[in-house]
Design a protein around this motif. Structure first.
Motif, short mmCIF file in Angstrom:
data_model
loop_
_atom_site.label_atom_id
_atom_site.label_comp_id
_atom_site.label_asym_id
_atom_site.label_seq_id
_atom_site.Cartn_x
_atom_site.Cartn_y
_atom_site.Cartn_z
N THR A 61 -9.37 -11.96 15.34
CA THR A 61 -9.72 -11.51 16.68
C THR A 61 -8.88 -12.17 17.76
N PHE A 62 -8.68 -13.48 17.67
CA PHE A 62 -7.94 -14.18 18.73
C PHE A 62 -6.46 -14.30 18.42
N GLU A 63 -6.09 -14.37 17.14
CA GLU A 63 -4.68 -14.44 16.76
C GLU A 63 -4.06 -13.05 16.69
N LEU A 64 -4.88 -12.03 16.58
CA LEU A 64 -4.53 -10.62 16.48
C LEU A 64 -4.01 -10.19 15.11
N VAL A 65 -3.17 -11.01 14.45
CA VAL A 65 -2.60 -10.62 13.16
C VAL A 65 -2.60 -11.81 12.21
N HIS A 66 -3.04 -11.58 10.98
CA HIS A 66 -2.89 -12.54 9.88
C HIS A 66 -2.05 -11.87 8.81
N GLU A 67 -1.16 -12.62 8.20
CA GLU A 67 -0.45 -12.11 7.04
C GLU A 67 -0.95 -12.87 5.83
N LEU A 68 -1.33 -12.12 4.80
CA LEU A 68 -1.89 -12.70 3.59
C LEU A 68 -0.98 -12.36 2.41
N GLN A 69 -0.91 -13.27 1.45
CA GLN A 69 -0.09 -13.02 0.28
C GLN A 69 -0.96 -12.75 -0.93
N GLY A 70 -0.79 -11.57 -1.49
CA GLY A 70 -1.43 -11.16 -2.73
C GLY A 70 -0.34 -10.61 -3.63
N ARG A 71 -0.71 -9.64 -4.46
CA ARG A 71 0.31 -8.98 -5.29
C ARG A 71 1.32 -8.24 -4.42
N VAL A 72 0.86 -7.80 -3.24
CA VAL A 72 1.73 -7.24 -2.21
C VAL A 72 1.36 -7.97 -0.91
N PRO A 73 2.28 -8.04 0.04
CA PRO A 73 1.91 -8.63 1.33
C PRO A 73 0.83 -7.77 2.00
N ILE A 74 -0.07 -8.43 2.69
CA ILE A 74 -1.14 -7.74 3.42
C ILE A 74 -1.06 -8.20 4.87
#
Length: 162
Positions: A61-74
């Motif tokens: 909500t405050f950062e607006l974007v999170h990038e997560l690492q799984g089998r593909v980037p999310i």
């Protein structure tokens, strides 16, 4: 297409099914009232796509974007607090759609034009304290293809073995 999610277990099962249908480049826009379960569904999808339990999956909500690492980037975005489309351009979401990442956007419907109007819009509507109705609306060829994959998975689950 509508799916009734009567319990958190139903929502988990649907999130896992949806994750199994997602490909790099797919966009999923999640809409619904506060508390409708958007972030919970994103968390289930992220875990099903291989994001480890040790990695928090919370609303950006405050950062607006999170990038997560799984089998593909999310890429997980929450546009609730975003003022206008110009600010959206600075986040670089449009460049990720159709690229290497699965893009999950909460509160993104008002930015449909900037997001390319391609993908799957999910509307979560509260029915009572535990149940929701999830409406899937495809946008463009990419959205129709994703809904087709979801329908095929749902059909495979309900098929009675002979």
């Amino acid at each position: 297409m509508q799916i009734c999610l009567r319990t958190r277990s139903d929502t988990r099962a649907f999130g896992k099914l949806l994750a199994s249908c997602l490909w790099p480049g797919d966009l999923v826009v999640l809409e619904g009232d506060l508390g409708a379960g958007k972030t919970f569904l994103v968390r289930v999808i992220a875990r099903a796509l291989g994001v480890p339990a040790s990695t928090p999956v919370t609303s950006p909500t405050f950062e607006l974007v999170h990038e997560l690492q799984g089998r593909v980037p999310i890429v997980h975005a929450d546009l609730y607090r975003l003022g206008d489309g110009d600010a959206l351009d600075e986040l670089g979401l449009a460049e990720r759609i159709g690229g290497d990442a699965v893009v999950l956007v909460e509160w993104g419907a008002r930015f449909a034009a900037q997001l390319g109007q391609q993908g799957l819009w999910l509307a979560l509507a509260l029915q009572d304290a535990t149940s929701r109705v999830c409406t899937l609306v495809p946008h463009g060829p990419a959205g129709r293809a994703l809904v087709g994959r979801v329908q095929a998975q749902l059909s495979a689950q309900t098929r009675v073995p002979s």
